[in-house]
Design a protein around this motif. Sequence first.
Motif, PDB file in Angstrom:
ATOM      1  N   TRP A 275       0.830  -1.207   0.000  1.00  0.00           N
ATOM      2  CA  TRP A 275       0.000   0.000   0.000  1.00  0.00           C
ATOM      3  C   TRP A 275       0.866   1.259   0.000  1.00  0.00           C
ATOM      4  N   SER A 299      -0.490  -5.277  -5.680  1.00  0.00           N
ATOM      5  CA  SER A 299      -0.682  -3.887  -6.084  1.00  0.00           C
ATOM      6  C   SER A 299      -1.024  -3.048  -4.855  1.00  0.00           C
ATOM      7  N   GLU A 301      -3.618  -1.229  -4.544  1.00  0.00           N
ATOM      8  CA  GLU A 301      -5.039  -1.395  -4.278  1.00  0.00           C
ATOM      9  C   GLU A 301      -5.288  -2.628  -3.425  1.00  0.00           C
ATOM     10  N   GLN A 302      -4.606  -3.732  -3.764  1.00  0.00           N
ATOM     11  CA  GLN A 302      -4.756  -4.954  -2.988  1.00  0.00           C
ATOM     12  C   GLN A 302      -4.243  -4.768  -1.558  1.00  0.00           C
TER      13      GLN A 302
END
Length: 328
Positions: A275, A299, A301-302
């Motif tokens: 993040w 990512s 987002e993950q």
Amino acid sequence: MSRLFAAEWSRLFSRRITLITSLLVGTMLVFLAFGFTLSGSAPTNDEIASAKERAVSLGQLWDERTEHCGRVQSGLEQAQPGEDLPRGCDYGPRPTQDSLLDYGFSFHRQWPNLYYGAAVLFALAGFVLGASFVGVEWSSGGMASLLLWAPRRGHVLGAKLLAALAGVGLLSIVYLTLWTGAFMVIAAGNGTVSQMSAGEFGSVLLTALRVVFIAMAGTALGFSVASIGRHTSAALGVGITYLLLWEFGSTVVFTVMGTEDYAEPYRLSSWARAWLQKGIQATEANPATGVAKSTFHASWEQGGLVVLVVAIAVAAAAFVSMNRRDAR
């Protein structure tokens, strides 16, 4: 709810542990900033010439890799066997003379690491503040007294959690603003400040927001575990055990074994790092054995979603525990 929130907000900033923790965090940041004032030095002519020469060659290599990656992802070329291309062809910033001059302090070059360190510090401070904020209410009997005039347990716990999150978020924003300003002044005074584009300043702002999010997530976790255990020490014990046995312990075990770090996808710090760093593309190999140390990909987002889901899940468990127990 608004009255409860106002009361809890006032109580949060009137507590001695809030004042002490804020002073400790502020002192730590001041010492770090002061340390960088001692690292200023002027590069020699030979160092400048060497950095300029390396910047040209590395810049050409960066251009070639970026162009090749773009053509592969566009379907114009085929990737080589075993070739691992970064997501979005993100090879980082193009090497420049300034980035290759390892001297003094350059905000342009070093700000990401500064912010990552601040995220760890703020998350730990938030965990302690969140845990103590509700833990002392349970252990002292204050929660039982509060529920006599505000019997809606969910509203009471929610007001406390929102006050803790808002308070830590505000403190993080204030500290980051002052800290960033101090570092930019230091960099300018050392003559090492670089010209930063509007896009780069946008990246600084977005990373700062990510740091605040991590601090608030740490607060939510500490608050929730302390509420479930009905004591501050419960959260501190769980937190220390998790860090020592899982975060550090599993890392040491797989490092000593020299194998792939199979626990990395299951550590919360891995997702928090994804993040903060806008994604992780790790395929590092052990020079001695040739075995990959890590093949963890995530990512940003993950990473943010996993941290958010974990914080919400633990908080939900705290609310369920609150509604099922007697406030004694």
